[in-house]
Design a protein around this motif. Structure first.
Motif, PDB file in Angstrom:
ATOM      1  N   VAL A  13      66.591  44.406  17.113  1.00 38.52           N
ATOM      2  CA  VAL A  13      65.116  44.306  16.595  1.00 38.52           C
ATOM      3  C   VAL A  13      65.216  42.821  16.076  1.00 38.52           C
ATOM      4  CG1 VAL A  13      63.366  44.994  14.959  1.00 38.52           C
ATOM      5  CG2 VAL A  13      64.804  46.787  15.989  1.00 38.52           C
ATOM      6  N   GLU A  14      64.035  42.276  16.247  1.00 41.68           N
ATOM      7  CA  GLU A  14      63.980  40.796  15.745  1.00 41.68           C
ATOM      8  C   GLU A  14      64.155  41.111  14.061  1.00 41.68           C
ATOM      9  OE1 GLU A  14      60.741  37.220  15.693  1.00 41.68           O
ATOM     10  OE2 GLU A  14      60.223  39.366  16.514  1.00 41.68           O
ATOM     11  N   THR A  15      65.031  39.882  13.692  1.00 39.98           N
ATOM     12  CA  THR A  15      65.089  39.804  12.229  1.00 39.98           C
ATOM     13  C   THR A  15      63.799  39.235  11.529  1.00 39.98           C
ATOM     14  OG1 THR A  15      66.149  37.719  12.477  1.00 39.98           O
ATOM     15  CG2 THR A  15      67.748  39.672  12.563  1.00 39.98           C
ATOM     16  N   VAL A  16      63.929  39.320   9.924  1.00 36.55           N
ATOM     17  CA  VAL A  16      62.572  38.985   9.338  1.00 36.55           C
ATOM     18  C   VAL A  16      63.398  38.017   8.318  1.00 36.55           C
ATOM     19  CG1 VAL A  16      61.257  39.989   7.613  1.00 36.55           C
ATOM     20  CG2 VAL A  16      61.659  41.369   9.655  1.00 36.55           C
ATOM     21  N   ASP A  17      62.408  37.057   7.806  1.00 41.11           N
ATOM     22  CA  ASP A  17      62.785  36.044   6.645  1.00 41.11           C
ATOM     23  C   ASP A  17      62.281  36.852   5.499  1.00 41.11           C
ATOM     24  OD1 ASP A  17      63.032  34.361   5.003  1.00 41.11           O
ATOM     25  OD2 ASP A  17      61.668  32.740   6.046  1.00 41.11           O
ATOM     26  N   PHE A  18      63.155  37.239   4.647  1.00 39.78           N
ATOM     27  CA  PHE A  18      62.975  37.979   3.460  1.00 39.78           C
ATOM     28  C   PHE A  18      62.649  37.088   2.158  1.00 39.78           C
ATOM     29  CE2 PHE A  18      64.976  41.284   5.842  1.00 39.78           C
ATOM     30  CZ  PHE A  18      63.981  42.448   6.005  1.00 39.78           C
ATOM     31  N   SER A  19      63.086  35.820   2.460  1.00 43.24           N
ATOM     32  CA  SER A  19      62.849  35.032   1.158  1.00 43.24           C
ATOM     33  C   SER A  19      61.414  34.629   0.638  1.00 43.24           C
ATOM     34  CB  SER A  19      63.471  33.559   1.703  1.00 43.24           C
ATOM     35  OG  SER A  19      62.514  32.971   2.602  1.00 43.24           O
ATOM     36  N   ASP A  20      61.313  34.480  -0.395  1.00 42.16           N
ATOM     37  CA  ASP A  20      59.946  34.277  -0.894  1.00 42.16           C
ATOM     38  C   ASP A  20      59.575  32.679  -0.951  1.00 42.16           C
ATOM     39  OD1 ASP A  20      59.357  36.995  -1.150  1.00 42.16           O
ATOM     40  OD2 ASP A  20      60.364  37.004  -3.062  1.00 42.16           O
ATOM     41  N   LEU A  42      59.417  46.410  16.028  1.00 38.47           N
ATOM     42  CA  LEU A  42      60.097  47.825  16.125  1.00 38.47           C
ATOM     43  C   LEU A  42      59.599  48.369  17.313  1.00 38.47           C
ATOM     44  CD1 LEU A  42      59.687  49.297  12.614  1.00 38.47           C
ATOM     45  CD2 LEU A  42      61.857  48.593  13.431  1.00 38.47           C
ATOM     46  N   ALA A  43      58.398  48.223  17.834  1.00 37.41           N
ATOM     47  CA  ALA A  43      57.575  48.695  19.105  1.00 37.41           C
ATOM     48  C   ALA A  43      58.332  47.928  20.190  1.00 37.41           C
ATOM     49  CB  ALA A  43      56.502  48.685  18.850  1.00 37.41           C
ATOM     50  N   SER A  44      58.369  46.584  19.994  1.00 33.95           N
ATOM     51  CA  SER A  44      58.988  45.651  21.142  1.00 33.95           C
ATOM     52  C   SER A  44      60.311  46.117  21.464  1.00 33.95           C
ATOM     53  CB  SER A  44      58.795  44.366  20.665  1.00 33.95           C
ATOM     54  OG  SER A  44      59.354  43.396  21.816  1.00 33.95           O
ATOM     55  N   ALA A  45      61.134  46.573  20.374  1.00 36.27           N
ATOM     56  CA  ALA A  45      62.625  46.992  20.700  1.00 36.27           C
ATOM     57  C   ALA A  45      62.801  48.289  21.125  1.00 36.27           C
ATOM     58  CB  ALA A  45      63.508  46.613  19.567  1.00 36.27           C
ATOM     59  N   LYS A  77      58.579  44.938   4.986  1.00 40.13           N
ATOM     60  CA  LYS A  77      58.081  43.725   5.521  1.00 40.13           C
ATOM     61  C   LYS A  77      58.336  43.747   7.094  1.00 40.13           C
ATOM     62  CE  LYS A  77      58.811  41.546   1.134  1.00 40.13           C
ATOM     63  NZ  LYS A  77      59.686  40.404   0.368  1.00 40.13           N
ATOM     64  N   ILE A  78      58.952  44.661   7.611  1.00 43.55           N
ATOM     65  CA  ILE A  78      59.261  44.732   8.995  1.00 43.55           C
ATOM     66  C   ILE A  78      58.228  45.010   9.780  1.00 43.55           C
ATOM     67  CG2 ILE A  78      60.808  45.461  10.739  1.00 43.55           C
ATOM     68  CD1 ILE A  78      62.923  46.396   8.497  1.00 43.55           C
ATOM     69  N   PRO A  79      57.719  44.169  10.700  1.00 46.07           N
ATOM     70  CA  PRO A  79      56.569  44.165  11.519  1.00 46.07           C
ATOM     71  C   PRO A  79      56.689  45.484  12.256  1.00 46.07           C
ATOM     72  CG  PRO A  79      57.256  41.805  11.535  1.00 46.07           C
ATOM     73  CD  PRO A  79      58.235  42.486  10.868  1.00 46.07           C
ATOM     74  N   PRO A 120      54.869  51.228   5.406  1.00 45.59           N
ATOM     75  CA  PRO A 120      54.082  51.796   6.206  1.00 45.59           C
ATOM     76  C   PRO A 120      54.680  52.305   7.235  1.00 45.59           C
ATOM     77  CG  PRO A 120      54.434  49.605   6.826  1.00 45.59           C
ATOM     78  CD  PRO A 120      55.457  49.762   5.614  1.00 45.59           C
ATOM     79  N   HIS A 121      55.953  52.679   7.271  1.00 41.48           N
ATOM     80  CA  HIS A 121      56.947  53.144   8.451  1.00 41.48           C
ATOM     81  C   HIS A 121      57.186  54.904   8.201  1.00 41.48           C
ATOM     82  CE1 HIS A 121      57.068  49.126  10.021  1.00 41.48           C
ATOM     83  NE2 HIS A 121      57.678  48.841   8.856  1.00 41.48           N
TER      84      HIS A 121
END
Length: 223
Positions: free
Chosen positions: A209-216, A82-85, A76-78, A110-111
Motif C-alpha cells: 500500500v502507498e505510504t503516508v506522510d504523517f509529519s505535521d 487501500l482500494a488501489s492495493a 490518515k490512510i486514504p 473511518p476504516h
C-alpha cells in the motif's frame, strides 16, 4: 511452480536491528473465533481475510493514549490507497462493542473496526499480557504525548465515560498481522509494550500500500 512460504516471524524494531525470536502464528487456531462489530453482531474472524489481503492491527485498549494516537494516524490512510492495493485495514480492540463508536469519533478513524471482548484471539495467538521494555527500542513515530501527559488524558477520558472502565484489559498488549487471501500469513508482529507497535508505513509497505506522510510539518512548495 514452487510458492514462496509466508513470512510468519516477528520483525524486530530496535536501533541495533537485533532479531527477536520467531512468532509461530497458526491462524487456523483462531479462524472460527467470533468478533463483534459496532452493533454487537458476531462475525467469524476468518471473514476479515478470507477473500482479500488484510492488515489487522490489534490494539491494547481503547482508553490507552498510545493506542488512541496510533489509531489517529491509521485514520490518515486514504481509503483510495487501500482500494488501489486491494487491501483491507482493520483495527481490533478488546473492549465491549459499546466503546467502538466513541473511539472512532475521538480518533476520526473511518476504516473497519471490531472487538474481541473475551480476548480469545489475543490469547490463542500468544500476544503478551504485561509489558517488557527494552533499552534499545526506538521511540514510536506515532505517539506524541509524554507518559505522564498521556496517562492523565486517559484518566480524564475514563472519568467522563458513561461506563467507568479501562475499555479493555490494561495489561494486554497488541500486535499486527498481514494475512490473506485465505490463511496465508505474510507478516506478524506482537508488541512487547505500549510503545512497541509497528510503524504504520512499514505495515503499508509490506502489504503493498502507498505510504503516508504523517509529519505535521508545513510543506515547502517550490515556485
Amino acid at each position: 511452480m514452487a510458492t514462496t512460504p509466508p513470512v510468519t516471524q516477528q520483525i524486530a524494531r530496535n536501533q541495533q536491528g537485533t532479531p527477536t525470536p520467531p512468532v509461530n502464528v497458526n491462524i487456523t487456531d483462531v479462524e472460527d473465533c467470533q468478533i463483534r462489530d459496532r452493533h454487537g453482531n458476531r462475525i467469524p474472524f476468518r471473514s476479515l481475510y478470507h477473500n482479500k489481503k488484510s492488515i489487522i492491527v490489534f490494539v491494547r485498549n481503547f482508553l490507552c493514549y498510545t493506542c488512541k494516537e496510533y489509531v489517529e494516524d491509521l485514520a490518515k490512510i486514504p481509503q483510495k490507497s487501500l482500494a488501489s492495493a486491494d487491501v483491507r485495514l482493520i483495527v481490533i480492540g478488546q473492549s465491549s462493542h459499546c466503546h467502538i463508536e466513541p473511539f472512532c469519533a475521538l480518533t476520526k478513524y473511518p476504516h473497519e473496526i471490531y472487538v474481541d471482548p473475551e480476548r480469545q484471539i489475543y490469547k490463542k495467538l500468544g500476544m503478551r499480557r504485561g509489558e517488557t521494555f527494552v533499552e534499545s527500542a526506538s521511540l514510536s513515530p506515532h505517539v506524541k504525548s509524554s507518559t505522564l501527559g498521556g496517562s492523565m488524558k486517559s484518566l480524564w477520558r475514563a472519568v467522563k465515560s458513561p461506563a467507568f472502565d479501562f475499555q479493555g484489559d490494561p495489561l494486554q498488549q497488541g500486535g499486527a498481522i498481514i494475512l490473506g487471501p485465505g490463511s496465508d500469513v505474510h507478516f506478524a508482529h506482537f508488541d512487547m509494550n505500549r510503545l512497541g507497535h509497528m510503524p504504520i508505513n512499514w505495515l503499508l509497505q509490506l502489504a503493498g500500500v502507498e505510504t503516508v506522510d504523517f509529519s505535521d510539518q508545513p510543506k515547502i512548495i517550490q515556485v
